[in-house]
Motif scaffolding. Structure first.
Motif, PDB file in Angstrom:
ATOM      1  N   PRO A 370     108.382  88.464  87.193  1.00 52.96           N
ATOM      2  CA  PRO A 370     108.723  87.928  85.874  1.00 52.96           C
ATOM      3  C   PRO A 370     110.123  88.357  85.430  1.00 52.96           C
ATOM      4  CG  PRO A 370     106.527  88.903  85.875  1.00 52.96           C
ATOM      5  CD  PRO A 370     107.154  89.282  87.170  1.00 52.96           C
ATOM      6  N   GLU A 371     110.686  87.592  84.513  1.00 49.51           N
ATOM      7  CA  GLU A 371     112.021  87.899  83.998  1.00 49.51           C
ATOM      8  C   GLU A 371     112.003  89.216  83.223  1.00 49.51           C
ATOM      9  OE1 GLU A 371     114.957  86.196  84.241  1.00 49.51           O
ATOM     10  OE2 GLU A 371     113.992  84.817  85.651  1.00 49.51           O
ATOM     11  N   PRO A 372     113.115  89.979  83.257  1.00 49.89           N
ATOM     12  CA  PRO A 372     113.206  91.175  82.407  1.00 49.89           C
ATOM     13  C   PRO A 372     113.031  90.793  80.940  1.00 49.89           C
ATOM     14  CG  PRO A 372     114.993  91.124  84.017  1.00 49.89           C
ATOM     15  CD  PRO A 372     114.304  89.795  84.099  1.00 49.89           C
ATOM     16  N   VAL A 373     112.444  91.710  80.179  1.00 53.62           N
ATOM     17  CA  VAL A 373     112.164  91.454  78.763  1.00 53.62           C
ATOM     18  C   VAL A 373     113.281  92.073  77.929  1.00 53.62           C
ATOM     19  CG1 VAL A 373     110.566  91.884  76.865  1.00 53.62           C
ATOM     20  CG2 VAL A 373     109.693  91.357  79.168  1.00 53.62           C
ATOM     21  N   LYS A 374     113.990  91.202  77.184  1.00 46.13           N
ATOM     22  CA  LYS A 374     115.113  91.655  76.361  1.00 46.13           C
ATOM     23  C   LYS A 374     114.871  91.265  74.904  1.00 46.13           C
ATOM     24  CE  LYS A 374     118.257  90.932  80.273  1.00 46.13           C
ATOM     25  NZ  LYS A 374     119.483  90.241  80.751  1.00 46.13           N
ATOM     26  N   ALA A 375     115.755  91.730  74.027  1.00 42.19           N
ATOM     27  CA  ALA A 375     115.651  91.374  72.609  1.00 42.19           C
ATOM     28  C   ALA A 375     115.668  89.857  72.465  1.00 42.19           C
ATOM     29  CB  ALA A 375     116.799  91.994  71.832  1.00 42.19           C
ATOM     30  N   GLY A 376     114.781  89.330  71.623  1.00 39.59           N
ATOM     31  CA  GLY A 376     114.663  87.898  71.415  1.00 39.59           C
ATOM     32  C   GLY A 376     113.550  87.265  72.221  1.00 39.59           C
ATOM     33  N   ALA A 377     113.020  87.990  73.188  1.00 40.44           N
ATOM     34  CA  ALA A 377     111.931  87.443  73.994  1.00 40.44           C
ATOM     35  C   ALA A 377     110.663  87.310  73.164  1.00 40.44           C
ATOM     36  CB  ALA A 377     111.668  88.334  75.202  1.00 40.44           C
ATOM     37  N   VAL A 378     109.844  86.329  73.522  1.00 42.02           N
ATOM     38  CA  VAL A 378     108.538  86.140  72.889  1.00 42.02           C
ATOM     39  C   VAL A 378     107.481  86.333  73.966  1.00 42.02           C
ATOM     40  CG1 VAL A 378     107.023  84.524  71.686  1.00 42.02           C
ATOM     41  CG2 VAL A 378     109.479  84.544  71.187  1.00 42.02           C
ATOM     42  N   LEU A 379     106.567  87.256  73.731  1.00 45.73           N
ATOM     43  CA  LEU A 379     105.551  87.617  74.723  1.00 45.73           C
ATOM     44  C   LEU A 379     104.192  87.106  74.257  1.00 45.73           C
ATOM     45  CD1 LEU A 379     106.656  91.325  75.303  1.00 45.73           C
ATOM     46  CD2 LEU A 379     107.506  89.250  76.428  1.00 45.73           C
ATOM     47  N   ALA A 380     103.660  86.146  74.988  1.00 40.64           N
ATOM     48  CA  ALA A 380     102.343  85.607  74.642  1.00 40.64           C
ATOM     49  C   ALA A 380     101.261  86.608  75.032  1.00 40.64           C
ATOM     50  CB  ALA A 380     102.120  84.280  75.346  1.00 40.64           C
ATOM     51  N   LEU A 381     100.235  86.711  74.211  1.00 38.83           N
ATOM     52  CA  LEU A 381      99.137  87.640  74.469  1.00 38.83           C
ATOM     53  C   LEU A 381      97.991  86.914  75.155  1.00 38.83           C
ATOM     54  CD1 LEU A 381      99.124  89.690  71.147  1.00 38.83           C
ATOM     55  CD2 LEU A 381     100.605  89.905  73.160  1.00 38.83           C
ATOM     56  N   GLY A 382      97.236  87.661  75.954  1.00 37.79           N
ATOM     57  CA  GLY A 382      96.148  87.088  76.723  1.00 37.79           C
ATOM     58  C   GLY A 382      94.855  87.004  75.950  1.00 37.79           C
ATOM     59  N   ASN A 383      93.795  86.674  76.676  1.00 41.24           N
ATOM     60  CA  ASN A 383      92.464  86.483  76.092  1.00 41.24           C
ATOM     61  C   ASN A 383      91.742  87.821  75.999  1.00 41.24           C
ATOM     62  OD1 ASN A 383      89.817  85.698  75.487  1.00 41.24           O
ATOM     63  ND2 ASN A 383      90.061  83.754  76.582  1.00 41.24           N
TER      64      ASN A 383
END
Length: 529
Positions: A370-383
């Protein structure tokens, strides 16, 4: 044939030549030994990782020592043709080194049929053998810091094509527009062990080459009302990690995965996630995000303070190793650690992140995952359905080190300890080694007052490397390989950190010092039945 220790779960079989290596690899593939988990063939070695509860190094050695390795492996029917522009900046140097004209170098290279002996160094990098012996040239004395993707190069008896921009010391004789590594292709590596390869001169042949455009990746759109974390600050990129990506060594892809596996597992238990649910690896804190939904998070690893500020501005302080309930609008700020280097952020139900080659681990060297997580990223949550109870009694697996501390790591000497003088071996274990700022997930770069002394400056044919390996370049200042290390390497490894201290190694901060403590003398493994 020699059997050399690499670590507590890995051995290196040294053979007479590449033919024996490939014959042994083929024999173990066709008739596997129960307990062997992974094999990495190289120029004249086979590195074998095993499960010690099922088989011992001595048992493996005994089985291999009885095998007839005289039969050559039959060539593959698969032929790959590679178009080349013979415009490499080292082409003239290769001609001078071989005593041939530039035109003769090109002719001999294009008239050779190569075989992919093994893959390593980087995903999609195949070590090609079978070329004209007159083209055998040494590596460059001064490696380049960046070789462009598609560079066709020579080193020793090998030819190869760099699949991505990377440092390297091979002699560049040309370039190809063909993509050697494409994660969206199946398989991703154009070169596979056993494949036959031919190069042709695009200019001389007058042939045009149609290169397909990379597949367009569909955007993973996240609905505005879906549960998510919106990243507000990430001074250092965060990386999704799990326990690693196994079974891809044939493509030159190493396992990667969380550097502190115990802390990664603890973070998952804190929120009640199934084992190996991906989490975020945070380096040196400073990470902040806003939650748009009710959630439960947990952190483990580096001792980071945690502050949760609600939508009305009220702040609550937490520590790691406990479940933390969040409400919509809560802003979480993870401070800089008082001790340790890396913390793991898990959320109940996990993150909605797509695996790559069967794993969500981010390999920073191979650029896989996966892409590195930087400021501005949106992280979807699982079930959050069908989850376990949260754990409220987690404790650290060890005391976390701080900058300035001296950390003792147990070491298995081998496989190339005998490439060093007695003074060099004593230097490894007697002096402190400082962790430098050039360290990363690939490895900890160390600096010592006295460099490690080798017996000579001979070149080591590329061979497999393990996580925890202490590789020693010509400078004599070692590099301690971590999870994102290259699959193969061309510098001698004097020892490897014992597996039970790898988590600790992943938490050692910059400016701490390391002391290496051998757990036994260096010796070949004796084959017993």
């Amino acid at each position: 044939m020699r059997f050399l220790p690499v670590s507590l779960t890995t051995i290196l079989v040294e053979l007479a030549d590449l033919d024996e290596t490939l014959a042994l690899f083929a024999a173990l593939t066709a008739d596997p030994i129960d307990g062997i988990e992974e094999m990495v063939p190289a120029a004249r070695t086979l590195m074998i990782r095993f499960r010690p509860e099922k088989v011992t190094a001595e048992d493996i050695s005994a089985w291999i020592s009885t095998r007839d390795l005289s039969a050559k492996v039959a060539p593959s029917e698969h032929l790959v043709e590679i178009p080349v522009r013979y415009d490499g900046e080292d082409l003239r140097d290769v001609a001078d080194l071989t005593g041939l004209s530039v035109e003769e170098v090109v002719r001999r290279h294009t008239e050779s049929e190569f075989t992919v002996a093994f893959c390593g160094f980087a995903p999609g990098f195949g070590y090609l053998v079978g070329g004209d012996p007159a083209l055998a040239v040494p590596r460059r004395k001064s490696p380049r810091t960046r070789i462009p993707a598609g560079s066709v190069a020579l080193a020793g008896a090998f030819s190869g094509v760099y699949p991505q921009a990377s440092p390297g010391g091979w002699q560049i004789i040309g370039t190809t527009p063909v993509r050697m590594w494409d994660i969206d292709r199946e398989p991703g590596a154009l070169f596979q062990p056993g494949y036959r390869v031919r190069f042709f001169d695009m200019e001389a042949a007058g042939r045009t080459v149609s290169i397909p455009e990379p597949a367009t990746k569909a955007d993973h759109a996240i609905a505005a009302d879906a549960p998510q974390f919106r990243v507000l600050a990430a001074p250092m990129p965060a990386f999704f990690q799990d326990l690693g990506r196994f079974g891809q060594t044939g493509q030159g892809v190493s396992a990667s995965g969380a550097l502190d596996r115990a802390a990664f597992n603890a973070a998952g238990r804190i929120v009640g996630n199934p084992a190996n649910t991906p989490a975020l690896e945070l380096t040196l804190g400073g990470f902040s995000f806003e939650s748009t939904a009710r959630a439960v998070i947990g952190l483990a690893g580096a001792a980071c303070p945690v502050t949760v500020r609600d939508a009305e501005g009220r702040a609550r302080d937490f520590s790691i190793l406990q479940p933390i309930a969040l409400e919509p609008g809560d802003v979480v700020t993870i401070g800089h650690p008082k001790a340790g280097m890396r913390a793991y952020l898990a959320v109940r139900g996990g993150f909605d992140v797509a695996p790559v080659l069967g794993s969500a681990a981010t390999d920073t060297l191979a650029v896989v995952g996966p892409e590195p997580v930087k400021a501005g990223a949106v992280l979807a949550l699982g079930n959050t359905a069908r989850l376990a109870s949260v754990s409220t009694d987690e404790v650290p697996a060890f005391d976390l080190p701080s900058a300035g501390d001296v950390v003792t790591l147990d070491v298995v000497l081998g496989p190339r300890t005998d490439w060093f003088t007695q003074k060099g071996i004593e230097t490894l274990t007697s002096q402190f080694w400082q962790v430098t700022p050039q360290s990363s997930r690939v490895g900890i770069r160390l600096a010592g007052e006295v460099p490690l002394e080798r017996k000579d400056s001979a070149e080591l044919p590329s061979e497999g490397t393990a996580t925890g390996a202490i590789q020693v370049p010509h400078s004599g200042q070692p590099v301690l390989f971590l999870a994102d290390h290259p699959l193969t390497g061309g510098y001698p490894v004097i020892g490897a950190v014992a597996e039970y201290h790898l988590d600790l190694a992943g938490q050692i901060p910059i400016n701490a010092k390391i002391r290496f403590r051998p757990i036994g003398p260096f010796a070949d493994i004796a084959a017993t039945r």
